[in-house]
Design a protein around this motif. Structure first.
Motif, mmCIF file in Angstrom:
data_model
loop_
_atom_site.group_PDB
_atom_site.id
_atom_site.type_symbol
_atom_site.label_atom_id
_atom_site.label_comp_id
_atom_site.label_asym_id
_atom_site.label_seq_id
_atom_site.Cartn_x
_atom_site.Cartn_y
_atom_site.Cartn_z
ATOM 1 N N THR A 1 -129.165 -8.345 -53.554
ATOM 2 C CA THR A 1 -127.965 -9.138 -53.430
ATOM 3 C C THR A 1 -128.135 -9.762 -51.858
ATOM 4 N N LEU A 2 -127.907 -10.713 -51.641
ATOM 5 C CA LEU A 2 -128.351 -11.680 -50.662
ATOM 6 C C LEU A 2 -126.740 -12.204 -50.523
ATOM 7 N N TYR A 3 -126.075 -12.160 -49.123
ATOM 8 C CA TYR A 3 -124.942 -12.876 -49.002
ATOM 9 C C TYR A 3 -125.223 -13.888 -47.832
ATOM 10 N N PHE A 4 -124.499 -14.342 -47.819
ATOM 11 C CA PHE A 4 -125.240 -15.765 -47.135
ATOM 12 C C PHE A 4 -123.114 -16.470 -46.647
ATOM 13 N N LYS A 5 -123.406 -16.488 -45.675
ATOM 14 C CA LYS A 5 -121.694 -16.482 -45.314
ATOM 15 C C LYS A 5 -122.587 -17.814 -44.547
ATOM 16 N N TYR A 6 -121.185 -18.800 -44.872
ATOM 17 C CA TYR A 6 -121.953 -20.341 -44.016
ATOM 18 C C TYR A 6 -120.086 -21.299 -43.994
ATOM 19 N N GLN A 7 -120.010 -22.040 -43.525
ATOM 20 C CA GLN A 7 -119.194 -23.225 -43.508
ATOM 21 C C GLN A 7 -119.311 -24.382 -43.677
ATOM 22 N N LYS A 8 -118.342 -24.882 -44.203
ATOM 23 C CA LYS A 8 -119.179 -26.392 -44.426
ATOM 24 C C LYS A 8 -120.350 -26.950 -44.901
ATOM 25 N N ASP A 9 -121.353 -26.291 -45.609
ATOM 26 C CA ASP A 9 -122.331 -26.014 -46.034
ATOM 27 C C ASP A 9 -122.306 -25.783 -47.329
ATOM 28 N N SER A 10 -123.151 -25.461 -47.706
ATOM 29 C CA SER A 10 -123.591 -25.192 -49.285
ATOM 30 C C SER A 10 -124.907 -23.935 -49.761
ATOM 31 N N VAL A 11 -125.354 -23.467 -50.695
ATOM 32 C CA VAL A 11 -126.687 -22.949 -51.166
ATOM 33 C C VAL A 11 -126.570 -23.135 -52.088
ATOM 34 N N LEU A 12 -128.162 -23.604 -51.804
ATOM 35 C CA LEU A 12 -128.677 -23.957 -53.228
ATOM 36 C C LEU A 12 -129.700 -22.919 -53.341
ATOM 37 N N VAL A 13 -129.757 -22.607 -54.820
ATOM 38 C CA VAL A 13 -131.202 -22.303 -55.948
ATOM 39 C C VAL A 13 -132.383 -23.571 -55.940
ATOM 40 N N VAL A 14 -133.354 -23.472 -55.391
ATOM 41 C CA VAL A 14 -134.587 -24.360 -55.758
ATOM 42 C C VAL A 14 -135.764 -23.969 -56.216
ATOM 43 N N ASN A 15 -136.264 -25.057 -57.154
ATOM 44 C CA ASN A 15 -137.657 -24.248 -57.656
ATOM 45 C C ASN A 15 -138.806 -24.671 -55.699
ATOM 46 N N SER A 16 -139.936 -24.483 -56.846
ATOM 47 C CA SER A 16 -140.476 -24.425 -55.071
ATOM 48 C C SER A 16 -141.182 -25.496 -54.815
ATOM 49 N N ALA A 17 -141.036 -26.672 -55.582
ATOM 50 C CA ALA A 17 -141.056 -28.298 -55.368
ATOM 51 C C ALA A 17 -139.934 -28.658 -54.244
ATOM 52 N N ASP A 18 -139.176 -28.086 -54.795
ATOM 53 C CA ASP A 18 -137.524 -28.495 -54.194
ATOM 54 C C ASP A 18 -137.509 -28.020 -52.842
ATOM 55 N N TYR A 19 -137.987 -27.089 -52.795
ATOM 56 C CA TYR A 19 -137.857 -26.238 -51.902
ATOM 57 C C TYR A 19 -138.657 -26.558 -50.533
ATOM 58 N N LEU A 20 -140.163 -27.008 -50.996
ATOM 59 C CA LEU A 20 -141.509 -27.503 -49.913
ATOM 60 C C LEU A 20 -140.850 -28.899 -49.094
ATOM 61 N N ASN A 21 -139.934 -30.203 -50.881
ATOM 62 C CA ASN A 21 -139.210 -30.805 -50.175
ATOM 63 C C ASN A 21 -138.415 -31.233 -50.319
ATOM 64 N N CYS A 22 -137.801 -30.203 -49.817
ATOM 65 C CA CYS A 22 -136.559 -30.545 -49.309
ATOM 66 C C CYS A 22 -135.521 -30.900 -50.035
ATOM 67 N N ASN A 23 -134.944 -30.895 -51.247
ATOM 68 C CA ASN A 23 -134.446 -32.075 -51.904
ATOM 69 C C ASN A 23 -133.729 -31.428 -53.066
ATOM 70 N N THR A 24 -132.612 -31.364 -52.285
ATOM 71 C CA THR A 24 -131.376 -31.019 -53.253
ATOM 72 C C THR A 24 -130.681 -31.700 -54.362
ATOM 73 N N SER A 25 -131.319 -32.563 -54.908
ATOM 74 C CA SER A 25 -130.833 -33.340 -55.993
ATOM 75 C C SER A 25 -130.897 -32.770 -57.495
ATOM 76 N N ASN A 26 -131.591 -31.723 -57.265
ATOM 77 C CA ASN A 26 -131.892 -31.210 -58.808
ATOM 78 C C ASN A 26 -131.875 -29.718 -58.732
ATOM 79 N N PRO A 27 -130.370 -28.870 -57.634
ATOM 80 C CA PRO A 27 -130.738 -27.629 -57.682
ATOM 81 C C PRO A 27 -130.872 -26.593 -59.319
ATOM 82 N N ILE A 28 -131.234 -25.333 -58.998
ATOM 83 C CA ILE A 28 -130.823 -24.321 -60.357
ATOM 84 C C ILE A 28 -129.336 -24.261 -60.722
ATOM 85 N N SER A 29 -129.227 -23.898 -59.393
ATOM 86 C CA SER A 29 -126.947 -23.274 -59.193
ATOM 87 C C SER A 29 -127.446 -23.789 -57.776
#
Length: 195
Positions: free
Chosen positions: A62-90
């Protein structure tokens, strides 16, 4: 009444046994370690991807993400490369996210905050296929080439100022923890069988 207690005891032993086996098999990695999942300032000792490259991830980890006033998006490779936050997997925004790897392959994570991904708050993790998983035996570190030694300011030999032991990497810590947990699980299995 006594048989009910025996059944309950047997069930508790089984739950304990399987819980220990699962904990031996998986490991939780803390993303960003002390600083957590934050927008990079440029003063960090390594990027998230450099950190990921130092570690070996397996199915069940598992990965543990600790953060404040933010979020973690799981995305596909194209959205990762383009920093596209509009269509996350999770999408996770609870501040304490635990993400479990359920398959081998690549996983892509980015921050959901505007501009954070482009600043470097993104992570690629490659989870090893079970056929790649070796027994936890340390292999020797590669010897630097003469050019690498020269760039680092010395030859790393007897005339070097670096006489101390090598640093302990997270892979070494994971190996030691795996050995310890395996030994502990073995002892508990033996105790379980003879109780």
């Amino acid at each position: 009444m006594a048989s009910g207690t025996a059944v309950t005891s047997k069930i508790l032993k089984n739950v304990l046994f399987f819980s220990l086996m699962i904990s031996v098999i998986s490991y939780q990695f803390e993303v960003g370690e002390e600083t957590g999942w934050v927008r990079p300032t440029g003063n960090e000792p390594e990027t998230y991807n450099e950190w990921a490259a130092r570690n070996r991830f397996r199915i069940g980890d598992t990965l543990y993400f600790k953060y404040q006033k933010d979020s973690v998006l799981v995305v596909n490779s194209a959205d990762y490369l383009n920093c596209n936050t509009s269509n996350p997997i999770s999408k996770f925004d609870d501040g304490n996210t635990v993400f479990r790897f359920d398959r081998s392959g690549f996983f892509y994570f980015i921050s959901g905050q505007s501009g954070h991904c482009k600043s470097g708050q993104r992570l690629i993790v490659r989870v090893m296929h079970p056929s790649e998983v070796e027994s936890p035996v340390s292999s020797p570190s590669p010897v630097p080439s003469p050019a690498e030694a020269e760039r680092s300011g010395g030859d790393g030999g007897w005339d070097s100022d670096d006489w101390g032991p090598p640093g302990i990497s997270s892979t070494t810590r994971l190996t030691v923890a795996s050995y310890f947990m395996t030994a502990l699980a073995g002892i508990l299995v033996i105790l379980y069988l003879f109780m």
